[in-house]
Design an enzyme around this catalytic site. Structure first.
Site, PDB file in Angstrom:
ATOM      1  N   THR A 120       0.834  -1.125   0.009  1.00  0.00           N
ATOM      2  CA  THR A 120       0.057   0.088  -0.176  1.00  0.00           C
ATOM      3  C   THR A 120       0.990   1.174  -0.056  1.00  0.00           C
ATOM      4  O   THR A 120       1.937   1.393   0.707  1.00  0.00           O
ATOM      5  CB  THR A 120      -0.878   0.132   1.188  1.00  0.00           C
ATOM      6  OG1 THR A 120      -1.660  -1.217   1.276  1.00  0.00           O
ATOM      7  CG2 THR A 120      -1.880   1.218   1.289  1.00  0.00           C
ATOM      8  N   PRO A 122       0.472   5.737  -0.502  1.00  0.00           N
ATOM      9  CA  PRO A 122      -0.327   7.108  -0.256  1.00  0.00           C
ATOM     10  C   PRO A 122      -1.385   7.202  -1.512  1.00  0.00           C
ATOM     11  O   PRO A 122      -2.582   7.376  -1.224  1.00  0.00           O
ATOM     12  CB  PRO A 122       0.402   8.163  -0.131  1.00  0.00           C
ATOM     13  CG  PRO A 122       1.804   7.693   0.446  1.00  0.00           C
ATOM     14  CD  PRO A 122       1.751   6.160  -0.034  1.00  0.00           C
ATOM     15  N   ALA A 124      -1.861   4.761  -3.765  1.00  0.00           N
ATOM     16  CA  ALA A 124      -2.103   3.165  -4.081  1.00  0.00           C
ATOM     17  C   ALA A 124      -2.582   2.391  -2.970  1.00  0.00           C
ATOM     18  O   ALA A 124      -2.198   1.809  -2.527  1.00  0.00           O
ATOM     19  CB  ALA A 124      -0.836   2.449  -4.738  1.00  0.00           C
ATOM     20  N   GLY A 125      -3.796   2.473  -2.780  1.00  0.00           N
ATOM     21  CA  GLY A 125      -4.588   1.411  -1.771  1.00  0.00           C
ATOM     22  C   GLY A 125      -5.324   0.384  -2.459  1.00  0.00           C
ATOM     23  O   GLY A 125      -4.780  -0.702  -2.573  1.00  0.00           O
ATOM     24  N   GLY A 331     -24.042   0.709  29.370  1.00  0.00           N
ATOM     25  CA  GLY A 331     -23.043   1.826  29.375  1.00  0.00           C
ATOM     26  C   GLY A 331     -21.836   1.065  29.519  1.00  0.00           C
ATOM     27  O   GLY A 331     -20.769   1.631  29.132  1.00  0.00           O
ATOM     28  N   GLU A 354      -6.370  -6.122   3.511  1.00  0.00           N
ATOM     29  CA  GLU A 354      -6.412  -7.141   2.704  1.00  0.00           C
ATOM     30  C   GLU A 354      -7.561  -7.016   1.766  1.00  0.00           C
ATOM     31  O   GLU A 354      -8.248  -8.032   1.448  1.00  0.00           O
ATOM     32  CB  GLU A 354      -6.362  -8.442   3.478  1.00  0.00           C
ATOM     33  CG  GLU A 354      -5.084  -8.662   3.902  1.00  0.00           C
ATOM     34  CD  GLU A 354      -4.695 -10.029   4.466  1.00  0.00           C
ATOM     35  OE1 GLU A 354      -4.960 -11.016   4.177  1.00  0.00           O
ATOM     36  OE2 GLU A 354      -4.062  -9.980   5.624  1.00  0.00           O
TER      37      GLU A 354
HETATM   38  C1  LIG Z   1      -4.821  -2.208  10.459  1.00  0.00           C
HETATM   39  C2  LIG Z   1      -4.488  -2.166   8.851  1.00  0.00           C
HETATM   40  C3  LIG Z   1      -3.243  -3.011   8.505  1.00  0.00           C
HETATM   41  C4  LIG Z   1      -2.777  -2.886   7.267  1.00  0.00           C
HETATM   42  N1  LIG Z   1      -1.591  -3.814   6.842  1.00  0.00           N
HETATM   43  C5  LIG Z   1      -1.116  -3.430   5.725  1.00  0.00           C
HETATM   44  C6  LIG Z   1       0.243  -4.125   5.407  1.00  0.00           C
HETATM   45  O1  LIG Z   1       0.726  -4.940   6.186  1.00  0.00           O
HETATM   46  N2  LIG Z   1       0.641  -3.915   4.133  1.00  0.00           N
HETATM   47  C7  LIG Z   1      -0.064  -3.213   3.076  1.00  0.00           C
HETATM   48  O2  LIG Z   1       0.573  -3.065   2.218  1.00  0.00           O
HETATM   49  N3  LIG Z   1      -1.259  -2.516   3.382  1.00  0.00           N
HETATM   50  C8  LIG Z   1      -1.690  -2.791   4.582  1.00  0.00           C
HETATM   51  N4  LIG Z   1      -2.823  -1.969   5.131  1.00  0.00           N
HETATM   52  C9  LIG Z   1      -3.506  -1.231   3.963  1.00  0.00           C
HETATM   53  C10 LIG Z   1      -4.813  -1.780   3.382  1.00  0.00           C
HETATM   54  O3  LIG Z   1      -4.631  -2.751   2.776  1.00  0.00           O
HETATM   55  C11 LIG Z   1      -5.552  -0.496   2.691  1.00  0.00           C
HETATM   56  O4  LIG Z   1      -5.877   0.482   3.565  1.00  0.00           O
HETATM   57  C12 LIG Z   1      -6.655  -1.043   1.950  1.00  0.00           C
HETATM   58  O5  LIG Z   1      -6.284  -1.598   0.857  1.00  0.00           O
HETATM   59  C13 LIG Z   1      -7.615  -0.015   1.200  1.00  0.00           C
HETATM   60  O6  LIG Z   1      -6.807   1.135   0.813  1.00  0.00           O
HETATM   61  P1  LIG Z   1      -7.087   2.469   1.494  1.00  0.00           P
HETATM   62  O7  LIG Z   1      -6.884   2.595   2.704  1.00  0.00           O
HETATM   63  O8  LIG Z   1      -5.961   3.356   0.345  1.00  0.00           O
HETATM   64  O9  LIG Z   1      -8.589   2.814   0.878  1.00  0.00           O
HETATM   65  P2  LIG Z   1      -9.024   3.364  -0.582  1.00  0.00           P
HETATM   66  O10 LIG Z   1      -8.570   2.320  -1.640  1.00  0.00           O
HETATM   67  O11 LIG Z   1      -8.655   4.951  -0.681  1.00  0.00           O
HETATM   68  O12 LIG Z   1     -10.541   3.279  -0.411  1.00  0.00           O
HETATM   69  C14 LIG Z   1     -11.331   4.173   0.223  1.00  0.00           C
HETATM   70  C15 LIG Z   1     -12.891   3.576   0.123  1.00  0.00           C
HETATM   71  O13 LIG Z   1     -13.267   3.893  -1.351  1.00  0.00           O
HETATM   72  C16 LIG Z   1     -13.693   2.240  -1.452  1.00  0.00           C
HETATM   73  N5  LIG Z   1     -13.425   1.855  -2.835  1.00  0.00           N
HETATM   74  C17 LIG Z   1     -12.136   1.923  -3.622  1.00  0.00           C
HETATM   75  N6  LIG Z   1     -12.011   1.703  -4.932  1.00  0.00           N
HETATM   76  C18 LIG Z   1     -13.542   1.375  -4.883  1.00  0.00           C
HETATM   77  C19 LIG Z   1     -14.232   0.926  -6.134  1.00  0.00           C
HETATM   78  N7  LIG Z   1     -13.820   0.249  -7.342  1.00  0.00           N
HETATM   79  N8  LIG Z   1     -15.526   0.545  -6.060  1.00  0.00           N
HETATM   80  C20 LIG Z   1     -16.187   0.917  -4.944  1.00  0.00           C
HETATM   81  N9  LIG Z   1     -15.614   1.395  -3.801  1.00  0.00           N
HETATM   82  C21 LIG Z   1     -14.309   1.514  -3.831  1.00  0.00           C
HETATM   83  C22 LIG Z   1     -13.016   1.346  -0.774  1.00  0.00           C
HETATM   84  O14 LIG Z   1     -13.982   0.175  -0.535  1.00  0.00           O
HETATM   85  C23 LIG Z   1     -13.052   2.202   0.743  1.00  0.00           C
HETATM   86  O15 LIG Z   1     -14.175   2.141   1.494  1.00  0.00           O
HETATM   87  C24 LIG Z   1      -3.204  -2.157   6.138  1.00  0.00           C
HETATM   88  C25 LIG Z   1      -4.587  -1.211   6.644  1.00  0.00           C
HETATM   89  C26 LIG Z   1      -5.164  -1.297   7.939  1.00  0.00           C
HETATM   90  C27 LIG Z   1      -6.252  -0.539   8.207  1.00  0.00           C
END
Ligand SMILES: Cc1cc2nc3c(=O)[nH]c(=O)nc-3n(C[C@H](O)[C@H](O)[C@H](O)COP(=O)(O)OP(=O)(O)OC[C@H]3O[C@@H](n4cnc5c(N)ncnc54)[C@H](O)[C@@H]3O)c2cc1C
Length: 370
Positions: A120, A122, A124-125, A331, A354
């Site tokens: 992940t 900034p 690329a989520g 509560g 994930e």
């Molecule tokens: C506790 C925790 C542990 C983590 N550990 C790791 C790790 O070890 N390694 C790692 O690489 N990453 C890790 N992550 C990152 C995690 O995989 C990402 O947060 C996740 O994939 C979502 O990406 P984002 O946060 O950028 O959200 P975004 O991709 O910005 O999504 C924001 C919202 O938009 C929605 N959305 C996005 N695209 C679409 C679409 N096409 N259609 C409909 N809805 C959509 C999403 O469902 C979400 O509700 C972790 C995250 C957390 C919270």
């Protein structure tokens, strides 16, 4: 779970459960000490194949699901530490050279190496193909530059599997590398979450790795990341299941003990309806999680949709069950330190990491519309 689990998985479950129930794991908040304890009780062996100190000839998802369920029932931190040893080493199990496997996997099983999986960024989520971190050829190695965020075990990991761009081709431009946690140019900064979970940002500034640090071929990173995530996804559902089962047990005990209007809350039908619906959520999650794990272990199909359904249902259901448990506690349910309050904070991230719930739905819908 008869039918989905075999005797060896059930034995593992009882062995793990006996230790966890007798331990004070719930009150241990030190991630590194927890890894040591998981290793001493041989639970981390479930994360690697037998040839490298593991439990079975190949890593079995049902073992991981069983363990994540019993750990998450008591401690989401212990669950996270076990899950990361698996997630951060599985790309090596899948695509590593013999030398990479020999060097890493036995140390994962005995807890000497703490693992992380870094994809992940900034920008690329959910869209993994947007990864911008670059690995540029430099003599007989690569120079890695970029920023990864939300990386579990950032700062505590000894070994990171890093997904970086080796060409501008979208998915096919990604490659995977094993990077030492102490590499020059690798820095970390923590991110504080609502629940205990070691996590942070990892910055790579001209981090030099030898060509032998690459996992598999150049360009194979995306498919390696997806194969790893597909494998582990149902285990996130298993962790959610463990948390939901705990909330149900806590709520059941509470409504039997708490009296209002001259009788235990358990005697009101509204309470009974709530408990019954929670129990169905837990039972349905259990079926989906272990059926997906069985399909994937038995290679009866690709398993991607089964895993997506298991993760989606179990994590959403756990949120519902835990929320209801908080409500049944009144509560007390929102007092810091109450088990259901802790679960309420701890379960939230499972619907996000994930692959978010929305991304799981896209996976399921895509298979229907194909
Ligand atoms: C506790 C925790 C542990 C983590 N550990 C790791 C790790 O070890 N390694 C790692 O690489 N990453 C890790 N992550 C990152 C995690 O995989 C990402 O947060 C996740 O994939 C979502 O990406 P984002 O946060 O950028 O959200 P975004 O991709 O910005 O999504 C924001 C919202 O938009 C929605 N959305 C996005 N695209 C679409 C679409 N096409 N259609 C409909 N809805 C959509 C999403 O469902 C979400 O509700 C972790 C995250 C957390 C919270």
């Amino acid at each position: 779970m008869i039918g989905f689990l075999e005797e060896r998985h059930i034995d593992l479950r009882y062995r793990a459960q006996a230790w966890i129930d007798a331990s004070d794991l719930e009150n241990d908040h030190d991630p590194l000490r927890i890894v040591g304890r998981l290793a001493r009780h041989e639970l981390l062996r479930a994360c690697v194949p037998a040839a490298y100190g593991g439990l079975r000839e190949r890593v079995e998802l049902r073992d991981l699901c069983v363990l994540r369920g019993v750990l998450a029932y008591r401690s989401s931190l212990a669950d996270t530490m076990l899950a990361m040893q698996g997630l951060g080493s599985y790309p090596v199990t899948l695509a590593g050279s013999e030398a990479q496997k020999q060097a890493l996997l036995p140390r994962v099983a005995n807890g000497q190496t703490i693992c992380a999986f870094a994809i992940t960024e900034p920008e690329a989520g959910s869209d993994v193909s947007a990864v911008a971190t670059r690995a540029v050829r430099d003599g007989d190695g690569y120079l890695i530059d970029g920023v990864k965020c939300f990386i579990s075990n950032a700062g505590v990991a000894d070994s990171y599997v890093v997904f970086a761009r080796t060409s501008d081709e979208s998915h096919r431009g990604l490659s995977a590398f094993l990077v030492d946690g102490k590499a020059n140019g690798l820095t970390t900064s923590p991110i504080e979450l609502i629940a205990p979970h070691p996590i942070g940002t990892v910055t790579f500034e001209r981090v030099r790795v030898p060509a032998s640090a690459r996992l598999g071929e150049e360009g194979a990173g995306f498919s390696l990341a997806m194969s790893t995530l597909d494998f582990f996804r149902s285990s996130v559902g298993a962790a959610a299941l463990g948390m939901a089962a705990r909330a149900l047990d806590e709520a059941t005990a509470r409504v039997k003990a708490r009296r209002q209007f001259g009788r235990p809350l358990a005697e009101f039908q509204a309470t009974q309806m709530a408990l019954a619906e929670m129990a169905v959520d837990v039972a349905a999650s259990r079926l989906l999680v272990f059926s997906a794990a069985h399909v994937i272990d038995a290679a009866e199909g690709p398993g991607g949709v089964d895993a997506a359904m298991a993760k989606l249902y179990a994590t959403e259901a756990a949120q519902r069950v835990i929320d209801r448990a908080v409500q049944l506690f009144g509560g007390q349910g929102v007092v810091r330190g109450c088990p259901v309050e802790r679960l309420y904070r701890e379960v939230r991230a499972l619907r996000i990491y994930e692959g978010t719930s929305e991304i799981q739905k896209l996976v399921i819908a895509k298979s229907l519309l194909r």
